[in-house]
Motif scaffolding. Structure first.
Motif, mmCIF file in Angstrom:
data_model
loop_
_atom_site.group_PDB
_atom_site.id
_atom_site.type_symbol
_atom_site.label_atom_id
_atom_site.label_comp_id
_atom_site.label_asym_id
_atom_site.label_seq_id
_atom_site.Cartn_x
_atom_site.Cartn_y
_atom_site.Cartn_z
ATOM 1 N N PRO A 112 -6.789 -8.345 -9.789
ATOM 2 C CA PRO A 112 -8.091 -7.691 -9.724
ATOM 3 C C PRO A 112 -8.280 -6.937 -8.415
ATOM 4 C CG PRO A 112 -8.312 -10.049 -9.359
ATOM 5 C CD PRO A 112 -6.892 -9.811 -9.766
ATOM 6 N N SER A 113 -7.428 -7.246 -7.438
ATOM 7 C CA SER A 113 -7.347 -6.531 -6.172
ATOM 8 C C SER A 113 -5.882 -6.534 -5.769
ATOM 9 C CB SER A 113 -8.194 -7.223 -5.099
ATOM 10 O OG SER A 113 -7.591 -8.462 -4.731
ATOM 11 N N PHE A 114 -5.590 -5.994 -4.589
ATOM 12 C CA PHE A 114 -4.246 -6.096 -4.035
ATOM 13 C C PHE A 114 -4.260 -6.945 -2.760
ATOM 14 C CE2 PHE A 114 -2.802 -1.922 -6.193
ATOM 15 C CZ PHE A 114 -2.286 -2.639 -7.260
ATOM 16 N N VAL A 115 -5.149 -7.943 -2.719
ATOM 17 C CA VAL A 115 -5.231 -8.833 -1.559
ATOM 18 C C VAL A 115 -4.034 -9.782 -1.571
ATOM 19 C CG1 VAL A 115 -6.593 -10.609 -0.413
ATOM 20 C CG2 VAL A 115 -7.738 -8.660 -1.477
ATOM 21 N N ALA A 142 0.824 -1.200 0.000
ATOM 22 C CA ALA A 142 0.000 0.000 0.000
ATOM 23 C C ALA A 142 0.862 1.257 0.000
ATOM 24 C CB ALA A 142 -0.938 0.003 1.201
ATOM 25 N N ALA A 143 1.902 1.257 0.835
ATOM 26 C CA ALA A 143 2.777 2.425 0.894
ATOM 27 C C ALA A 143 3.467 2.656 -0.439
ATOM 28 C CB ALA A 143 3.810 2.237 2.011
ATOM 29 N N GLY A 144 3.929 1.581 -1.079
ATOM 30 C CA GLY A 144 4.619 1.713 -2.355
ATOM 31 C C GLY A 144 3.712 2.204 -3.456
ATOM 32 N N VAL A 145 2.488 1.669 -3.511
ATOM 33 C CA VAL A 145 1.538 2.091 -4.546
ATOM 34 C C VAL A 145 1.183 3.557 -4.363
ATOM 35 C CG1 VAL A 145 -0.821 1.786 -5.405
ATOM 36 C CG2 VAL A 145 0.616 -0.218 -4.962
ATOM 37 N N ARG A 197 -7.348 0.965 -0.739
ATOM 38 C CA ARG A 197 -8.290 1.018 0.382
ATOM 39 C C ARG A 197 -8.327 -0.324 1.104
ATOM 40 N NH1 ARG A 197 -13.160 3.823 -3.148
ATOM 41 N NH2 ARG A 197 -12.465 5.992 -2.946
ATOM 42 N N GLY A 198 -8.753 -0.273 2.358
ATOM 43 C CA GLY A 198 -9.004 -1.489 3.119
ATOM 44 C C GLY A 198 -7.921 -1.806 4.123
ATOM 45 N N ASN A 215 -6.234 -7.029 3.304
ATOM 46 C CA ASN A 215 -7.381 -7.191 2.407
ATOM 47 C C ASN A 215 -7.549 -5.940 1.542
ATOM 48 O OD1 ASN A 215 -9.773 -8.704 1.535
ATOM 49 N ND2 ASN A 215 -10.941 -7.104 2.561
ATOM 50 N N LEU A 216 -6.505 -5.590 0.807
ATOM 51 C CA LEU A 216 -6.480 -4.342 0.058
ATOM 52 C C LEU A 216 -7.205 -4.451 -1.281
ATOM 53 C CD1 LEU A 216 -2.721 -3.380 0.557
ATOM 54 C CD2 LEU A 216 -4.686 -2.349 1.715
ATOM 55 N N VAL A 217 -7.925 -3.408 -1.634
ATOM 56 C CA VAL A 217 -8.470 -3.260 -2.974
ATOM 57 C C VAL A 217 -7.985 -1.919 -3.514
ATOM 58 C CG1 VAL A 217 -10.496 -4.654 -2.469
ATOM 59 C CG2 VAL A 217 -10.603 -2.173 -2.170
ATOM 60 N N PHE A 218 -8.181 -1.711 -4.803
ATOM 61 C CA PHE A 218 -7.824 -0.413 -5.362
ATOM 62 C C PHE A 218 -9.028 0.177 -6.079
ATOM 63 C CE2 PHE A 218 -6.301 -3.613 -8.447
ATOM 64 C CZ PHE A 218 -6.978 -3.229 -9.594
ATOM 65 N N ALA A 219 -9.069 1.503 -6.098
ATOM 66 C CA ALA A 219 -10.123 2.229 -6.811
ATOM 67 C C ALA A 219 -9.482 3.055 -7.908
ATOM 68 C CB ALA A 219 -10.885 3.127 -5.847
#
Length: 436
Positions: A383-386, A327-330, A346-347, A351-355
């Motif tokens: 499809p997510s960053f999970v 998350a920090a890198g993105v 987000r999340g 359990n990360l997703v992206f918008a």
């Protein structure tokens, strides 16, 4: 990227399997045109398609493969049982061992019954709540995307063809985090709501006092509180969200990470409720769960191996560490490319997703298409960053590099005011839509 074999296989799948996949979320309409690989095999955090391309994979098995593909300990446990028989005419001893192991971890529950799919157990929870309360209505959290493939939920979505309106009218909804609105709903349907069903946490943390407030509302209005722990189970803690936040539901449902890809789910809860689906209760019997394959020994053995791995290796903490790094890198590369307000992560870290937002900061399927296209061609199937615990720091760094390249293209599209030149064809589509 050569995907000729994948495209040929996908076309054959559509001829034989409605939708071209056995889960709508795996459909090729969820990916950019011509960039929906058909998978050959996977190991750890990587998968290979039938064309020989390798990808770093996120959201494996719809979030179910949290330890990585073909995890040695899980595979070994399942293999041992396969050689001893997988299904018998009477309960196997492994059913007792698995129940004991599950309830030792999920200490808020007193009984458990295993099945194969999440929908099996969420629908069983609804039936049990209706039987216990004598009430017809089910109240679900409207801000959460999915609870079951069965009519009581799917009738509330855009894909409600084939479901009688009378069935859909038996499901009502409440907003997440709003106790006043939930109480208003319960008062409006006074004495008719059998249960409140929700994910205790999702893309945002529960507001302070919210879950305890729901517990109090359920008690005061005489309805059953059900936590859907399909996603939060293991990823929040080994005992799910209830184990992390300390609020005890009447019933809870587990799946996904429970088997690390093997088909196993669980309905757990208070003895007083669960016994109504048994054979030693004086009340009218509830046909709770009676599945031919619900207690296959290899799947239960896999689940026990998952429990042991999580506890002994601190997997939940590992998932959070990996997610925080990603998350920090993105966020850093998105900000560096001037799209930090448009590409959002987000999340909870596990359990990360992206918008993907357009020029006016509105959610955009077109910009999602552009973004996914850059990920796939960069060797990231996301499809997510999970995350799974099999990811390495190198995998995360590679992903961040690919996201950086995607954000550079994203910036060009924003400057042009139109992403179509970078989409490669039609946009990806929502799963729940009325027409194709």
């Amino acid at each position: 990227m050569d995907l000729a074999r994948s495209r040929a296989a996908a076309e054959r799948l559509h001829q034989l399997v409605p939708g071209g996949a056995h889960t709508y979320a795996k459909g090729d309409d969820q990916y950019p045109a011509g960039l929906a690989p058909v998978i050959s095999h996977g190991r750890g955090a990587h998968v290979w398609d039938v064309d020989g391309n390798r990808y770093v994979e996120y959201g494996s098995g719809l979030r179910s493969v949290s330890l990585g593909h073909a995890h040695p300990r899980v595979v070994a446990a399942a293999r041992r049982e396969l050689e001893r028989g997988s299904n018998f005419v009477r309960p196997g001893i492994l059913e007792l061992e698995a129940a004991e192991r599950f309830l030792a971890a999920v200490r808020t529950a007193e009984m458990v019954k295993f099945a194969k799919n999440g929908s099996d157990v969420t629908t069983a929870a609804v039936r049990l709540a209706r039987a216990a309360t004598g009430r017809p209505l089910v109240a679900i959290c409207r801000d959460q995307p999915f609870f079951s493939t069965d009519d009581w939920f799917i009738g509330t979505t855009a894909m409600n063809a084939g479901i009688p309106e009378e069935t859909t009218n038996l499901t009502v909804s409440f907003p997440y985090g709003d106790l006043a609105a939930t109480e208003e709903l319960l008062r409006a349907h006074d004495g008719r709501v059998a249960c409140l069903m929700l994910e205790a946490a999702g893309q945002r943390e529960p507001p302070p006092g919210y879950l305890a407030g729901l517990r109090e509302l359920a008690d005061r209005h005489g309805c059953v509180l059900v936590f859907d722990e399909m996603i939060t189970g293991f990823r929040w803690s080994e005992a799910g969200a209830q184990g992390l936040y300390g609020v005890v539901p009447d019933l809870s449902t587990f799946g996904k990470a429970l088997g690390n890809g093997f088909a196993v789910s669980a309905l757990a809860g208070r003895r007083e409720l669960m016994e109504q689906g048994g054979s030693r209760d004086a009340r009218d019997r509830v046909f709770l769960l009676s599945t031919t394959h619900g207690a296959e020994t290899h799947a239960l053995a896999a689940a026990m191996a998952v429990f042991d791995t999580y506890v002994e290796e601190g997997v939940t903490a590992r998932l959070h560490e990996l997610g925080e790094r990603l998350a920090a890198g993105v966020r850093e590369v998105a900000a560096g490319m001037g799209v930090g307000d448009h590409v959002l992560v987000r999340g909870r870290a596990s359990n990360l997703v992206f918008a993907t937002l357009d020029e006016r900061l509105r959610p955009s399927q077109e910009y999602r298409t552009l973004f996914l296209r850059q990920l796939v061609t960069g060797g990231v199937l996301g499809p997510s960053f999970v995350v799974s615990s099999a990811l390495t720091e190198d995998d995360i760094d590679h992903t961040i590099d690919v996201v950086g390249q995607a954000c550079a293209v994203y910036r060009k599209a924003l400057d042009a005011g139109d992403p179509s030149a970078w989409m490669g064809g039609r946009s990806v589509r929502p799963v729940f839509r009325r027409r194709n």
